[in-house]
Design a protein around this motif. Structure first.
Motif, PDB file in Angstrom:
ATOM      1  N   PHE A   1      -6.690   0.158   5.404  1.00 19.18           N
ATOM      2  CA  PHE A   1      -6.343  -1.459   6.198  1.00 19.18           C
ATOM      3  C   PHE A   1      -4.948  -1.938   5.728  1.00 19.18           C
ATOM      4  N   ARG A   2      -4.178  -1.120   5.028  1.00 21.01           N
ATOM      5  CA  ARG A   2      -3.051  -1.470   4.791  1.00 21.01           C
ATOM      6  C   ARG A   2      -1.896  -1.683   5.544  1.00 21.01           C
ATOM      7  N   SER A   3      -2.218  -1.119   6.918  1.00 19.74           N
ATOM      8  CA  SER A   3      -1.107  -1.406   8.055  1.00 19.74           C
ATOM      9  C   SER A   3      -1.790  -2.747   8.818  1.00 19.74           C
ATOM     10  N   ASN A   4      -2.896  -3.247   8.362  1.00 14.87           N
ATOM     11  CA  ASN A   4      -3.434  -4.417   9.039  1.00 14.87           C
ATOM     12  C   ASN A   4      -4.326  -5.236   8.062  1.00 14.87           C
ATOM     13  N   LYS A   5      -3.585  -5.788   7.187  1.00 11.68           N
ATOM     14  CA  LYS A   5      -4.272  -6.493   5.845  1.00 11.68           C
ATOM     15  C   LYS A   5      -4.983  -7.564   6.496  1.00 11.68           C
ATOM     16  N   LEU A   6      -4.356  -8.353   7.760  1.00 15.63           N
ATOM     17  CA  LEU A   6      -4.947  -9.687   8.128  1.00 15.63           C
ATOM     18  C   LEU A   6      -6.378  -9.356   8.659  1.00 15.63           C
TER      19      LEU A   6
ATOM     20  N   ILE B   1      -5.142 -17.578 -18.701  1.00 13.94           N
ATOM     21  CA  ILE B   1      -5.085 -16.881 -17.489  1.00 13.94           C
ATOM     22  C   ILE B   1      -4.576 -17.744 -16.428  1.00 13.94           C
ATOM     23  N   TYR B   2      -3.526 -17.163 -15.578  1.00 13.12           N
ATOM     24  CA  TYR B   2      -3.156 -17.901 -14.253  1.00 13.12           C
ATOM     25  C   TYR B   2      -2.936 -17.126 -13.328  1.00 13.12           C
ATOM     26  N   TYR B   3      -3.083 -17.778 -11.924  1.00 15.61           N
ATOM     27  CA  TYR B   3      -2.993 -16.855 -10.856  1.00 15.61           C
ATOM     28  C   TYR B   3      -1.514 -17.317 -10.248  1.00 15.61           C
ATOM     29  N   GLN B   4      -0.719 -16.441  -9.682  1.00 14.50           N
ATOM     30  CA  GLN B   4       0.396 -16.869  -9.269  1.00 14.50           C
ATOM     31  C   GLN B   4       0.596 -16.640  -7.696  1.00 14.50           C
ATOM     32  N   LEU B   5       0.937 -17.422  -7.161  1.00 17.31           N
ATOM     33  CA  LEU B   5       1.279 -17.410  -5.447  1.00 17.31           C
ATOM     34  C   LEU B   5       2.777 -17.474  -5.245  1.00 17.31           C
ATOM     35  N   ASP B   6       3.132 -16.447  -4.412  1.00 14.74           N
ATOM     36  CA  ASP B   6       4.483 -16.497  -3.990  1.00 14.74           C
ATOM     37  C   ASP B   6       4.729 -17.040  -2.587  1.00 14.74           C
ATOM     38  N   ASN B   7       5.867 -17.216  -2.009  1.00 11.07           N
ATOM     39  CA  ASN B   7       5.967 -17.871  -0.622  1.00 11.07           C
ATOM     40  C   ASN B   7       4.736 -18.640  -0.024  1.00 11.07           C
ATOM     41  N   TYR B   8       4.568 -19.505  -1.129  1.00 12.42           N
ATOM     42  CA  TYR B   8       3.380 -20.593  -0.521  1.00 12.42           C
ATOM     43  C   TYR B   8       3.939 -22.046  -0.741  1.00 12.42           C
ATOM     44  N   TYR B   9       4.043 -22.522   0.452  1.00  8.72           N
ATOM     45  CA  TYR B   9       4.751 -23.845   0.516  1.00  8.72           C
ATOM     46  C   TYR B   9       3.786 -24.978   0.458  1.00  8.72           C
ATOM     47  N   GLN B  10       3.225 -25.118  -0.897  1.00  8.88           N
ATOM     48  CA  GLN B  10       2.229 -26.380  -1.339  1.00  8.88           C
ATOM     49  C   GLN B  10       3.157 -27.567  -1.024  1.00  8.88           C
TER      50      GLN B  10
ATOM     51  N   SER C   1      -1.450 -13.807   5.923  1.00 10.27           N
ATOM     52  CA  SER C   1      -1.043 -14.327   7.390  1.00 10.27           C
ATOM     53  C   SER C   1       0.314 -14.758   7.172  1.00 10.27           C
ATOM     54  N   PHE C   2       0.636 -15.199   6.207  1.00  9.82           N
ATOM     55  CA  PHE C   2       2.020 -15.822   6.005  1.00  9.82           C
ATOM     56  C   PHE C   2       3.000 -15.033   4.910  1.00  9.82           C
TER      57      PHE C   2
END
Length: 354
Positions: free
Chosen positions: A95-100, A128-137, A288-289
């Motif tokens: 599924f790596r070619s279509n992750k969505l 323990i943290y989760y990190q999100l990148d390219n996420y415009y909160q 998706s983004f």
């Protein structure tokens, strides 16, 4: 007769003693009221201004800031981190070619195992943290999509227009409403050291002020994630919002597109060269983004976690001040400004009546 009166009055006037000017006041008070006290009137030559005011102050700031920055960097380096990006590796190769398609298909298992090596001894507590990148909160539409009064008062507050389009479903209000709550992060992590599970403490991960004052103790989730489009995690309708600490942490939106949020704490030491197995449920859609997901394990120092910003900022400011001081010195040496004739200054004139 008139002449006698004039002469007698003039004689009496001559007998009246003169009144002293100070009338009993001290000499210092008299000089103060007459603005006649001695004063320092320096001549601010270019050399004095540059060397004393500019160079000395800039050098002083630089020599203070640079050691503080170096010390801050050293303290920050003492906080250890393990960072693992898993959003790509946790997608099956087919599924790596279509992750969505993979993340939207609920029939496909989202289980994933990652192995983390501990390079140095990590002393508890380990955050323990989760990190999100390219996420415009910080997007304006996203930030406004919430109702702080509903979070505090629940269904008693029925105006939720700011939460649109997640304000109601099937004619019933949603608690908590809005896009922020709807998009709640829902990846989960379990940690194992060999065959033994590591306990993760998920209490007290939110600010105490938020738990006590911003989220109602008698407000429960209602009609949440019941629509056709599911955004993120579900909430237990039997637990009040003040105890839903994952939600409280998520609702404090980040200012930058790359951010970390606290997931929990491991309250055991991790020894050097140990291998940790992390079992992940890769549920959250960042594909998706073009977003990225990372898992972070971090210790802390008295300055907080591993963050070089404060040290770099101090060193940069201190270096810039020293550079400015050197520039002023070189400019003065290369192009000195001629002095004026100090004998023309008013308070050096001779013969001026006071």
């Amino acid at each position: 007769m008139e002449m006698e009166e004039v002469s007698s009055s003039s004689a009496n006037a001559a007998e009246i003693p003169s009144v002293p000017v100070q009338r009993g006041r001290s000499k210092a008070m008299y000089q103060f009221t007459q603005q006649n006290l001695p004063a320092c009137k320096p001549v601010l030559t270019p050399t004095w201004v540059i060397t004393t005011m500019v160079v000395t102050i800039c050098f002083a700031v630089g020599t203070i800031f640079i050691p503080i920055g170096l010390f801050s960097l050293q303290v920050s380096q003492s906080a250890l981190e393990i960072v693992d990006r898993y959003d790509v590796e946790c997608v099956p190769p087919s599924f790596r070619s279509n992750k969505l398609e993979y993340i939207k298909d609920s029939s496909i298992p989202k289980n994933c195992s990652r192995y983390l090596q501990v390079n140095k001894h990590m002393k508890a507590p380990i955050y323990i943290y989760y990190q999100l990148d390219n996420y415009y909160q910080n997007h304006r539409r996203y930030v406004k999509s919430r109702s702080d009064k509903q979070l505090l008062y629940g269904l008693k507050y029925d105006y939720t227009g700011s939460c649109s389009p997640e304000d109601a479903n099937n004619g019933l209000p949603i608690v908590p409403c809005g896009l922020i709550a709807w998009s709640l992060f829902n990846d989960t992590y379990s940690f194992f050291r060999g065959a033994d599970a590591l306990k993760v403490n998920r209490k007290n991960i939110a600010w105490e002020s938020d738990r006590n004052h911003n989220f109602g103790k008698h407000v429960y989730p209602f009609n949440f994630q019941n629509g056709s489009l599911i955004g993120g995690a579900h909430l237990d309708p039997a637990i009040p919002l003040s105890d839903q600490e994952d939600l409280i942490v998520w609702m404090r939106t980040a200012a930058l597109p790359s951010f970390r949020k606290l997931y929990g704490r491991i309250e055991e030491d991790l020894h050097a060269d140990e291998i940790l197995e992390v079992k992940i449920l890769n549920n959250y859609n960042t594909y998706s983004f073009g977003g990225r997901k990372k898992l972070v394990l971090s210790t802390s120092s008295w300055l907080g976690g591993h963050n070089n910003f404060i040290g770099i900022a101090y060193i940069s400011i201190g270096s810039s001040f020293i550079f400015i001081a050197l520039v002023f010195m070189l400019l003065h040496v290369k192009n000195p400004r001629p002095y004026g004739d100090t004998t023309n200054i008013s308070w050096t004139w001779k013969g001026i009546s006071s």
